[in-house]
Structures are given as structure tokens and as C-alpha cells.
Design an enzyme around this catalytic site. Structure first.
Site, PDB file in Angstrom:
ATOM      1  CG  ASP A 181     -18.441 -47.603 -37.876  1.00 46.30           C
ATOM      2  OD1 ASP A 181     -17.535 -48.460 -38.011  1.00 46.30           O
ATOM      3  OD2 ASP A 181     -19.109 -47.169 -38.820  1.00 46.30           O
ATOM      4  CD  GLU A 182     -23.194 -47.136 -38.969  1.00 47.45           C
ATOM      5  OE1 GLU A 182     -24.105 -46.323 -39.123  1.00 47.45           O
ATOM      6  OE2 GLU A 182     -22.580 -47.677 -39.915  1.00 47.45           O
TER       7      GLU A 182
END
EC number: 3.2.1.52
Lengths: 560, 467
Positions: free
Chosen positions: A354-355
């Protein structure tokens, strides 16, 4: 569907006996917060999460502290060597009859006469594992059978389950049926229960990187999970702030990356103990090693693993995500995940993903060159995909399946068909759309967006947690079947050993019922009544579960 | 990191041992916090872990060691020092009364730090200190949830660490009446959640008051009337107003019945007891949120209103009741409203205590301590004379959503922000500096056994280890 027989009589008995509850909701100072009046007592007493089918009779039986016992049924495929059950019998005996636990251990060895029970006494609970293979020595897996049938009647109660996992769930349910009368005697009503979970994946995420969580807290949380029929501990073990996992292959990772190399790490022995403690409660431990972003702490102990960021033509001294253009990166990952796959027995590893922040990659001239050579242009998601693809190949070679956060899917990375996509972003509308997209692509998915328990607010926010449903999106029946469950997430920015437990419980319990009980179990008033009593029961069992609203427990939390 | 730990000539006779002179202020603690938010990367404060910040602090670079086996705190025979002076051959804490000595001991303890070998040291320092506001309180509510004695005592400990000096004990309210009255034992017998396990006996109350006194903390009890009294009605017949539905009683009850003489007879006896049980010169009489609808429904009250020519103005009836208690030196606790309210109350010549911005039961995601910290109690329109009437403030933790399981971490260190606002100079407003000091202060509270929650991603050298 729920069936309810004789409920009217019983509601009184159970409700008044199990725990006292506050009657006042009006007039909280400065007006306002009275969301729920002292709800009417639920006909289901303190059962949480609510089983599939419950039939109560008004006839109550007493449990004798000196003679009640939990034993293997003669027909059971599990015996005295099944430590998972023997442990559970002891645990639940203490939950049910705490005041007798000491005395009984002194009397151990005295032979008990079967069939000598008084007319209105329940002498024993017989646990019958009906499948030839009890799973006694196994680890729980995604497809483990957790169903059970419970019949409480004279002369003894029978808990029948195909596997030990269902027996664990049934023991919890049995313990929830027991109530105390005004004289302090333990009673249980004649009852028939059939039960099984709605979703196979019912998880709680703890984050041990932003704050180190002492082992004690993790174990207490596993206890509470078992009381709420959760079956997955998603261990977000490392992240940017610290690397508390002590790796045998790369000890410098925690030596340099933990908050403290000795007091703030999880040793191999710690990890092993946590996994076994979880197994004894039918809980899987899925570790998350999030890459290529969220890896600042990895860089402290592993040279050249992270991408050097540039400020103009020279390195700025800071580092970005894992460096995806070096072979050494993949050599490291291969060895690292080989270790992880042996340390953690579960069939799945959560790989994060993620991210990922592209700005550092963009600043680095070597990466720019690599991008040009591979014809990626300015599309850094292609670089991310390349990394993830290689990582997935590595993990696949260790015979593990994987879970990933939704961005990896969103960015179009090629995934194995049995990949689990973990949805965590967006508004209600956005996550529903995402669930629809993921399932229409044929992937299995689980939901966390509405269940970020680290996000706190004033009042009874458990009702919002309770109302979310992972199958509430537009899609075919086949799509809905791809939803395997969800996870309550407690990210660690603002929690550590001082406040984690009360912030988690009983709010996570709301998620627990959503994931276990029938889809139609949505009556908030009924839930309030049961959950208030369930939280007092958790408190009595030593779990620091916070109150739902103005109220009292017969036995308040004891700081011992 | 402290540079003083490099040298090791530890001789010394008396109470402390000298090390190396160092020419400038030091950051007392060792580690910068790791942070997800680079903008929050804290710089160590030059004031180390001091909280709340004293008035005048000068810390020299001279570090002195405290030998664990021989360091002592003793009564001075004679002293020429001012306030707290840490120097060789011994440190002196001078205060006109014991109360200042208690505050100074806390400050002294906050100056002590541990080097990497575990040695306790303190730098030569001079500190002059006094509070900005005289009333620095914490409100706990033991009616909505019963709070075990242990929890109350732990909070008194934490209050002392933060130089709070008033425990505002909101002891009874609608949901339950845990105060065991000697004169009217039926009040808790009927009105407590449980008549034995959920009450405060006279011995409990006495012990709490003494525990507080030893820490320089006043205990101000609140017996809120005429509203918020549902639980009183269970044990005291005819005290509450019977509400009517049309022409007949509905079976429910409203505020205290202000038209019966028996009400005032009861109150007189009750408050006689309270004034002897609680030694403090003040009692909080509540008086908030009186709901008039029940009074309106009651025909006896209507008749009485007519006889007294109050018309339909039920606030006159309320005033009639309240008048029985109020005296000119009444302190008004501003809990609602805003700067406007502070203006009005002080303009009317009343002393005022501020609470409205400090309702710590209202939780939200993130570092809300900063919001409490930024409040300036004198930030309202008014004359200097009016400002002088503001005698302090209170952080309130109402009890709807807290009990023994979660109260302490929810209160601390958020209340610490209020503590510094009420103690330190008005100009102490640097949030980054506060973050650095408060992070260390919260770890110190944790080490002392107070489960104070974290401000943000971080660690303490010694994490909270249960209880």
C-alpha cells in the site's frame, strides 16, 4: 435463521442474572449523548456473537462447582492427548466456575461418579469430535470447519463438532449460557444450539511497529478474540517507525531498526509462543511484511535495500521505497521470505503493497535510466508492478499464498488467482465499488475500510461498525461468495500497552458479530443489551473492555 | 544524547557527585522520536522533560550524580537559597509552606535523568516557580460509572505529577448515588448501582481526602441539584417532583421538589453532613441543566407559582430554590458557552472557573491535546479587574463512556495539557516544545505506573507493563 422457543420466560432469568446494567441514559451533562436507552433485555441473554439457531427452554439446571466437569465424549475422535481441547476445558472451567478452580485443582485425582447428579443438576459437558481426524495437532486454516452443535439437557450436555475448531467455538458459547442467580449459584437453561460462521476470515489487525506492544498485550488480545470468535490475528509486525521482528537470517534488521534491540523486539521464541497461544484458541497468525513502501525501518539494518532519494544531481541522504532495480534486493527478499515462510506456519503471508510514494523513485537518476531502458516512460506503477511481480514469484516459491492491500490490484499487477485482496480505502460508496470490481475480476476479498478502530470519536461508534456489511455491494451471487470476511484494524499511531485493550474491546466485538452471525442479525437495541453483558463478562475474565454507556458491571475491572 | 556521560571522575562527599562542566543547556532525554509525519519530528526541548514548565529555569551544564544508596531528602536547618537550587554540596528547595515544597519536589524529580549506564544525574539548576492560576482542577464523575478507589487514587497521583490542586468529585448524579451518607444511608442503599460493592463509605471518602491532602490537592465534592437527581429519589421519598401526564401522576419524577418544606429540611441535614465530611471550604452545588417540563406538568407547582406570582417563569422557581444556597463568594463554574459567558460572569463580579474547552470526555482522532493546550482562559473581552476574577480551570472527564477499564489512559496525558496552561506563564505556548517535553513526561508517568497513553508514534524506554 433464528428460531426462538420459550424465549419470553427465559429473557427475564438470563437478563437479570447475568449482569446488572445501567438504566439511565437521560440527562448526560451538556445535553446530548443519549443514543441508546437502556435497551430492553435481549431474549438471547448475553450471547455474543449470536449463534445461528438458538432454542431455549425455561427449565434451568444447576452447575455444581465441586462436580461439574468437561470431558471427552466416548465417541470422540480426540482423547486425552489432544492438548488443544484439554487446555480449552481447563480455560472454560475457570471462566464458568472461577470460585471453584483452585479447590478443584487440589482435589484432582478424585474419581467422579457418572450419573449421580441431583434432579436439576447438570453434571457434565461431553465434547464429541465427530470427524475421524480431529485436527488436534493441526494449525487452523482458512477452510477449517468451525461448526458445532450444542445440546444442554439432563443428564449431561453434549457439544458435537466435526473438528476441534468448532469445539472451541462451542465451549465459548456454552460458557456464555451460564448465568449466576441471586445466590451466586451457576445455572444454565436447557438449550439447543446449531452454529457456524458466516465468513471464514474474521480478523483483528495489530500494529507493532508504530508502538511496540508487549507480549502480554498481544496474548490478552488473543484471549479476547477467542471470546468473540475471531479466527485471524493479522500481525502488522514491521513498518516505517520500527522493525521489532528479530530475524534469524538478518538479525541486523531489528538490531538497527527496532526502537531498542533487546527490550523492543520479538524473538523467535516470542513469535513461536504467540503462534501456539493463538493455535490453542483456533486463531491463525498472518504476518504482514509490507513492501516496497513503509520500509524506512528496514533500511537501517540492510544497506542498499532502499532507494536513495536525490535532491537535484546529488543524493539527499534520505531514502524512499525498496529499490526495485537491484538484483541484491531480490536476493535479500528471497532469503528473508524463506525464513518467514518457515517461522509462520499459516498458508498466507500479507505482503502489504500500500501507499507507495513515487517521488523518491522519480528523483533517482539510476531509476530514471532503468525506466527508460524498460520503456516504462513516466508510469511508475509499472515499476511498482515489476517489483511486486518478482516478489510474488519469490513468495510463491515458498509455497505460501498471499494477501495484499487493494492498491496492488488497483495498479493492475498480475496476481495469482488465489490472491486475497484486502480492501481498506475510501468512503462507503468507494469501498463498495471496489468490492464489486475485485470480485468481478474473480478475486477473493476481505473488507476493512469501515473497521479502522484506531479512528475514534465521541459516543457509541460501535453502532456504525455494527451496521457495515461486507456483502453490501452490487454484484452477482458468485461475486458475493468471493467475500471471505473482514478485519478490524487497530493502527498504532495512538495506541500502546496503556490504552490498546479498552480501545479495541468491545468495539471489535461489533465487527465480530457482523462476521460470524447471520446477515439478518441487525437489531441494534438487541445487540446493545447483549453486548453490554458480554463486555461485563470480558471484564470479569480480566479483559479491559470499556463500557458502551453509563452502566455498571456486577464485578468491575480489578486493577490487581 | 548527553555528552556529560563521557567523563567519570566520580568522587564526592556529600549528596551528589560532580562530573563535567558543559557550557550550554542540554536536552535531557536520549532519543528523537520516529515519526510518520516529518513535520512532527520533535526537536528536544531545552527544558528537558519539565512539565508544567516552571516560571524561571536556568540549567547549567554541570551534571551531578545522585548516588542511589546515599542520596537523601532532608529537612533544611537553615537556608539562604531561593526556591529550588541544585548545586554542590547539596540542593535546596525553599518554600513558604509545604504546598510549595510538594510542587518543588515534583520539579526536582523531573530534573533527574538517566545516562546510558543507568546512572541518575541532575544538572546544577536554579528554578523559581509559582502557579499562574490558583484553581487547577480535574473533574471525575463517579455516578455514570462507579470508579474503584484504586482508580481515583491513581488519578490523584497523576494530578500531583502535573501540579493540579483540585479534585472536583462529581460524586452523584441521575444514574447512581454511590455516596454512603451517614444521615441518610438509604440514599446509596437504594440509589447506588449496588449498595455494597458500588459505594464510597465514610472511611473511603476520608482516605481519599487524606491521600489528596498529602499531595496538596483539595477535594471539592459536587452534589448537583435540583436537576440530575434521579438517583436521590430512589432512597428519599417525596424529594423529587412527581411529573403529571394530564391530570394524574405519570409515575416518573423530575427535579427536586422546590415547594415542599420537607425538601429544605432534608437538604439542611444533608449538607450539614457534607460540610463536616468534606473539609474543603467549598462545595459544588451543580445547578445545571434543570428541565422545567416536569414542574410545568405538576398542578401543585402551578398553584404555588400562582400564589407566588411567578407566572409562567420557571426560572424564577429555580432561582427561588438556588437562592437558598448561593452566597456572595460563589464561584461560578463556566461549563457552557464561550468567551461571551466568561465576560458576562466576571462582569457580574463572580469568580470564575473555566471548563468548557476542556471536556476531555469528548474524544476525537489525532492529537487533540494541542487543542486543549492552545486555549487561553483570559482570552475574552473584559477589564483587568474582570480577568482577575478568573481563578482557574478544570479538565472534566464526564463518565458516560469511561470506567475503571479506560479512564486513566483517556485522561492522561491529555489533562497534562490543561495542567501546563493553568500553571505556567501565559507565554508558554510553543506546541513543538510542549510536544517534546510532554512525550518525555508521559513516559515518566508510565514508568511511575500511570498508564498514560502515547501522543503519537513513539516508544518509552520502559513501556507500560500492566499492573
Amino acid at each position: 435463521m433464528l428460531t426462538l422457543v420459550f424465549a419470553v420466560y427465559l429473557s427475564l432469568t438470563l437478563a437479570t442474572a447475568v449482569s446488572q446494567q445501567g438504566q439511565y441514559v437521560s440527562g448526560p451533562h451538556r445535553g446530548g449523548a443519549a443514543e441508546h436507552a437502556a435497551a430492553e433485555d435481549s431474549p438471547y441473554g448475553s450471547l455474543w456473537p449470536l449463534p445461528r439457531e438458538v432454542r431455549f427452554s425455561p427449565r434451568s439446571l444447576r452447575l455444581s462447582g465441586s462436580s461439574f466437569q468437561v470431558v471427552d465424549a466416548d465417541e470422540s475422535s480426540a482423547g486425552a492427548s489432544c492438548s488443544i481441547l484439554q487446555n480449552a476445558y481447563r480455560r472454560y472451567y475457570e471462566y464458568i466456575l472461577p470460585q471453584f478452580a483452585d479447590e478443584r485443582s487440589r482435589r484432582r485425582g478424585h474419581h467422579h461418579q457418572h450419573g449421580s447428579a441431583a434432579p436439576s443438576e447438570l453434571s457434565e459437558l461431553r465434547v464429541w469430535i465427530s470427524s475421524p481426524d480431529s485436527d488436534c495437532n493441526a494449525y487452523p486454516v482458512a477452510t477449517s470447519d468451525e461448526s458445532y452443535e450444542l445440546s444442554v439437557d439432563q443428564p449431561y450436555a453434549v457439544l458435537k463438532a466435526p473438528k476441534v475448531w468448532g469445539a472451541l467455538r462451542g465451549l465459548e458459547t456454552f460458557s456464555q449460557l451460564v448465568y449466576e442467580d441471586v445466590y451466586g449459584a451457576k445455572n444454565i437453561n436447557v438449550t439447543m444450539i446449531t452454529d457456524f460462521p458466516r465468513f471464514p476470515h474474521r480478523g483483528v489487525l495489530l500494529d507493532t511497529s508504530r508502538h511496540f506492544l508487549p507480549i502480554k498485550v498481544i496474548l490478552a488480545n488473543l484471549e479476547a478474540m477467542a471470546m468473540n470468535k475471531f479466527n485471524v490475528f493479522h500481525w502488522h509486525i514491521v513498518d516505517d517507525p520500527s522493525f521489532p521482528y528479530l530475524s534469524r537470517t538478518f538479525p541486523q534488521l531489528s538490531q538497527m531498526g527496532a526502537y531498542h534491540p533487546y527490550t523492543h523486539v520479538y524473538t523467535p521464541a516470542d513469535v513461536k509462543m504467540i503462534i501456539e497461544f493463538a493455535r490453542l484458541r483456533g486463531i491463525r497468525v498472518i504476518p504482514e511484511f509490507d513492501t516496497p513502501g513503509h520500509t524506512q525501518a528496514w533500511g537501517k539494518g540492510q544497506k542498499d535495500l532502499l532507494t536513495p532519494c536525490y535532491s537535484g544531481p546529488s543524493p539527499s541522504g534520505t531514502f524512499g521505497p525498496v529499490n526495485p532495480i537491484l538484483n541484491t534486493t531480490y536476493d535479500f527478499m528471497e532469503l528473508f521470505f524463506q525464513e518467514i515462510s518457515t517461522v509462520f506456519p499459516d498458508a498466507y503471508i500479507h505482503l502489504g503493497g500500500d501507499e507507495v510514494d513515487f517521488s523518491c523513485w522519480k528523483s533517482n537518476p539510476d531509476i530514471t535510466k532503468f525506466m527508460n531502458q524498460h520503456g516504462f516512460g513516466q508510469d511508475y506503477t509499472k515499476l511498482e508492478s515489476l517489483y511486486i511481480q518478482k516478489l510474488l514469484d519469490i513468495v510463491t516459491s515458498t509455497q505460501k499464498g498471499y494477501m495484499i492491500w487493494q492498491e496492488v490490484f488497483d495498479n493492475g499487477v498480475k496476481l495469482k488467482a488465489d490472491t486475497l485482496i484486502h480492501v481498506w480505502k475510501g468512503t462507503q460508496e468507494q469501498y463498495r465499488d471496489e468490492m464489486a470490481r475485485v470480485t468481478s475480476s474473480g478475486y477473493q476479498t476481505l473488507l476493512s475500510t469501515p473497521w479502522y478502530l484506531n479512528r475514534i470519536s465521541y459516543g457509541q461508534d460501535w453502532t456504525n461498525l455494527y451496521k457495515a456489511d461486507p456483502q453490501d455491494f452490487t454484484g452477482t451471487d458468485a461475486q458475493k461468495k468471493l467475500v471471505i470476511g473482514g478485519e478490524a484494524c487497530m493502527w498504532g499511531e495512538y495506541v500502546d500497552a496503556t490504552n490498546l485493550m479498552p480501545r479495541m474491546w468491545p468495539r471489535a466485538s461489533a465487527v465480530g458479530e457482523r462476521l460470524w452471525s447471520d446477515r439478518n442479525v441487525t437489531n441494534v437495541m438487541d445487540a446493545y443489551s447483549r453486548l453490554s453483558k458480554h463486555r461485563c463478562r470480558m471484564v470479569e475474565r480480566g479483559i479491559q473492555a470499556q463500557p458502551l454507556f453509563s452502566s455498571s458491571c456486577r464485578r468491575e475491572y480489578k486493577w490487581t | 544524547m548527553l555528552a556529560v556521560s563521557v567523563l567519570n571522575f566520580a568522587t564526592l562527599l556529600v549528596l551528589v557527585a560532580a562530573r563535567q562542566p558543559f557550557p550550554y543547556h542540554n536536552d535531557f532525554d536520549e532519543e528523537p522520536l520516529t515519526s510518520d509525519h516529518p513535520e512532527e519530528e520533535p526537536k528536544g526541548s531545552q527544558y528537558g522533560s519539565l512539565w508544567p514548565l516552571p516560571r524561571q529555569v536556568s540549567v547549567s551544564g554541570v551534571a551531578l550524580r545522585l548516588p542511589g544508596s546515599t542520596f537523601r531528602v532532608v529537612d533544611a536547618k537553615d537556608s539562604s537559597a531561593d526556591e529550588l537550587t541544585v548545586d554542590l554540596p547539596y540542593a535546596i528547595l525553599k518554600a513558604p509552606q509545604v504546598w510549595g515544597a510538594l510542587r518543588g519536589l515534583e520539579t526536582f524529580s523531573q530534573l533527574v535523568y538517566e545516562d546510558e549506564y543507568g546512572t541518575k544525574s541532575i544538572n546544577a539548576s536554579k528554578i523559581l516557580d509559582f502557579p499562574r492560576f490558583q484553581h487547577r482542577g480535574i473533574l471525575l464523575d463517579t455516578s455514570r460509572h462507579f470508579l474503584p478507589i484504586k482508580v481515583i487514587l491513581a488519578n490523584l497521583e497523576a494530578m500531583a505529577m502535573n501540579k493540579f490542586n483540585v479534585f472536583h468529585w462529581h460524586i452523584v448524579d441521575d444514574p447512581s448515588f454511590p455516596y454512603l451518607s451517614r444521615t441518610f444511608p438509604q440514599l446509596s442503599q437504594m440509589g447506588a448501582y449496588h449498595p455494597y460493592t458500588h459505594v464510597y463509605t465514610p472511611a473511603d471518602v476520608k482516605m481519599i481526602i487524606e491521600f489528596a491532602r498529602l499531595r496538596g490537592i483539595r477535594v471539592v465534592p459536587e452534589f448537583d441539584t435540583p436537576g440530575h437527581t434521579q438517583s436521590w429519589g430512589k432512597g428519599q421519598k417525596d424529594l423529587l417532583t412527581p411529573c403529571y401526564s394530564g391530570s394524574s401522576p405519570s409515575g416518573t419524577f423530575g427535579p427536586v421538589n422546590p415547594i415542599l418544606n420537607t425538601t429544605y429540611d432534608f437538604m439542611e441535614l444533608f449538607f450539614q453532613e457534607i460540610s463536616t465530611v468534606f473539609p474543603d471550604a467549598y462545595i459544588h452545588l451543580g445547578g445545571d441543566e434543570v428541565d422545567f417540563s416536569c414542574w410545568k406538568s405538576n398542578p401543585d407547582i402551578q398553584m404555588w407559582m400562582n400564589v407566588h406570582s411567578f407566572g409562567k417563569d420557571y426560572s424564577k422557581l429555580e432561582a427561588y430554590y438556588i437562592q437558598k444556597w448561593l452566597k456572595p463568594d460563589t464561584v461560578v463554574n463556566v461549563w457552557m458557552g464561550n468567551q461571551g459567558e466568561m465576560s458576562n460572569v466576571t462582569a457580574a463580579g463572580f469568580n470564575t472557573i473555566l471548563s468548557s474547552p476542556w471536556y476531555l470526555d469528548y474524544i476525537s482522532y489525532g492529537q487533540d491535546w494541542q487543542r486543549y493546550y492552545k486555549v487561553e482562559p483570559l482570552d475574552f473581552k473584559g477589564s483587568d479587574a474582570q480577568k482577575k476574577l478568573v481563578i482557574g480551570g478544570e479538565a472534566c472527564l464526564w463518565g458516560e463512556f469511561v470506567d475503571g477499564t479506560n479512564l486513566t489512559p483517556r485522561l492522561w496525558p491529555r489533562a497534562s495539557a490543561v495542567g501546563e496552561r493553568l500553571w505556567s506563564d501565559r507565554n508558554v505556548t510553543d506546541v513543538n516544545d510542549a510536544y517534546s517535553r510532554l512525550s518525555k513526561h508521559r513516559c515518566r508517568m508510565v514508568e511511575r505506573g500511570i498508564p498514560a497513553e502515547p501522543l503519537f508514534t513513539s516508544f518509552c524506554r520502559h513501556e507500560y507493563n500492566g499492573h
